[in-house]
Design an enzyme around this catalytic site. Structure first.
Site, PDB file in Angstrom:
ATOM      1  N   LYS A  22       0.899  -1.187  -0.078  1.00 59.43           N
ATOM      2  CA  LYS A  22       0.045  -0.010  -0.127  1.00 59.43           C
ATOM      3  C   LYS A  22       0.960   1.265  -0.024  1.00 59.43           C
ATOM      4  O   LYS A  22       0.842   2.111   0.986  1.00 59.43           O
ATOM      5  CB  LYS A  22      -0.970   0.089   1.148  1.00 59.43           C
ATOM      6  CG  LYS A  22      -1.836  -1.246   1.102  1.00 59.43           C
ATOM      7  CD  LYS A  22      -2.784  -1.178   2.307  1.00 59.43           C
ATOM      8  CE  LYS A  22      -3.949  -2.415   2.227  1.00 59.43           C
ATOM      9  NZ  LYS A  22      -3.178  -3.545   2.661  1.00 59.43           N
TER      10      LYS A  22
HETATM   11  P1  5BU Z   1      -8.270 -12.039   5.959  1.00 60.29           P
HETATM   12  O1  5BU Z   1      -7.606 -12.774   6.966  1.00 60.29           O
HETATM   13  O2  5BU Z   1      -8.797 -12.798   4.712  1.00 60.29           O
HETATM   14  O3  5BU Z   1      -9.273 -10.908   6.529  1.00 60.29           O
HETATM   15  O4  5BU Z   1      -7.044 -11.127   5.378  1.00 60.29           O
HETATM   16  C1  5BU Z   1      -7.301 -10.203   4.282  1.00 60.29           C
HETATM   17  C2  5BU Z   1      -5.887  -9.535   3.861  1.00 60.29           C
HETATM   18  O5  5BU Z   1      -6.223  -8.767   2.748  1.00 60.29           O
HETATM   19  C3  5BU Z   1      -4.903  -8.890   4.735  1.00 60.29           C
HETATM   20  O6  5BU Z   1      -3.616  -9.250   4.407  1.00 60.29           O
HETATM   21  C4  5BU Z   1      -5.281  -7.384   4.531  1.00 60.29           C
HETATM   22  O7  5BU Z   1      -4.059  -6.556   4.765  1.00 60.29           O
HETATM   23  C5  5BU Z   1      -5.803  -7.351   3.001  1.00 60.29           C
HETATM   24  N1  5BU Z   1      -6.725  -6.521   2.479  1.00 60.29           N
HETATM   25  C6  5BU Z   1      -7.738  -6.255   3.402  1.00 60.29           C
HETATM   26  O8  5BU Z   1      -8.141  -6.934   3.883  1.00 60.29           O
HETATM   27  N2  5BU Z   1      -8.751  -5.301   3.029  1.00 60.29           N
HETATM   28  C7  5BU Z   1      -8.391  -4.266   2.037  1.00 60.29           C
HETATM   29  O9  5BU Z   1      -9.203  -3.396   1.789  1.00 60.29           O
HETATM   30  C8  5BU Z   1      -6.975  -4.337   1.473  1.00 60.29           C
HETATM   31  C9  5BU Z   1      -6.183  -5.474   1.827  1.00 60.29           C
HETATM   32 BR1  5BU Z   1      -6.437  -3.016   0.191  1.00 60.29          BR
END
Ligand code: 5BU
Length: 266
Positions: free
Chosen positions: A93
């Protein structure tokens, strides 16, 4: 099955070799899943990748989460990902001005040397993309940028007018693979797809079989719904790496995403 047939218009209109590479890998694996490998030790990362790589088409990292990070360990990890035919995507990011983003691609983690994709906010203006592209060319590599047009988290400040501007600027840029969309809300994804058109990709975090609210403001939508609404890749973290059997979970997400693609283009 050929990528061109499965992906239809997205394949025909794709304006970046990286997008085509992703479509080929995802077709070979019958999976639109990008694994968010949010583990904090190198051994945890190796175990995870070893278990799930046949079921995922890309690997998303947060290199600065790793407690025992070393250049040697990371190089091995990236080699393992490359051998498994995965695009490596550092979700850094970037948001600074172009010349600083360029230098932030170097530094101790040297992201430019192993990443195929990175995320960036466009808050500082479009030059951030040129900064990132210059960083890859500094080490004779190519890469592509995913711009944050939406986010999955509750109360985020990426309002519709901002999203529209990001899409307007990003759509024309050859260094942009596409956009991050909010996987937790099919309706916002649909409107993002309308704005984006067919030539760029939409990748979506905020996806889990168990829909609803997640930890600390995260929100989750259904994987198949996200693909039907226009997502080309679903980014799944805890749904896989926190599952009792990550391998089985990854296979399940792969199937849900693939089903969505076949249905969307069928
Ligand atoms: P989760 O465990 O499936 O919730 O992980 C989501 C991943 O996606 C995590 O590594 C965040 O940094 C990434 N992410 C997110 O969740 N939402 C966003 O809007 C963005 C990245 Br951009």
């Amino acid at each position: 099955m050929e990528a061109a047939d499965v992906w239809g218009v997205r394949w025909q209109k794709a304006d970046s070799p990286m997008a085509r590479r992703f479509m080929e890998v995802s077709t070979a694996k019958q999976s639109l899943v990008c694994l968010a490998a949010d583990r904090t030790t190198m051994s945890g990362l190796f175990d995870l990748l070893g278990a799930v790589s046949p079921y995922v088409a890309a690997l998303k990292t947060h290199v600065d989460l790793v407690e025992d990070w070393s250049p040697e360990g990371w190089t091995k990890f990236c080699e393992m990902a490359n051998e498994a035919n995965l695009l490596i995507f550092e979700d850094r990011k970037f948001a600074d001005i172009g010349k600083i983003s360029r230098r932030q691609m170097g530094g101790i983690y040297d992201i430019r040397s192993w990443s195929d994709l990175v995320t960036a906010h466009l808050i500082s203006g479009p030059d951030v993309v040129d900064g990132l592209q210059t960083a890859w060319s500094d080490v004779n590599r190519t890469g592509s940028v995913l711009l944050l047009a939406q986010m999955s988290s509750r109360g985020n400040l990426l309002h519709p007018a901002y999203t529209e501007e990001v899409v307007r600027l990003g759509k024309e840029h050859p260094g942009v693979l596409g956009f991050i969309g909010n996987g937790s809300q099919p309706s916002s994804l649909k409107s993002l797809r309308d704005m984006v058109g067919e030539s760029k990709m939409i990748w979506t975090p905020g996806v889990n079989i168990q829909t609803g609210d997640g930890e600390m403001g995260q929100r989750y939508g259904d994987p198949t719904e996200a693909v039907l609404a226009g997502a080309d890749c679903i980014i799944v973290g805890s749904g896989i790496h926190m599952a009792e059997h990550p391998e089985k979970a990854a296979a399940m997400y792969a199937e849900a995403s693939w089903k969505g693609l076949l249905q969307r283009n069928g």
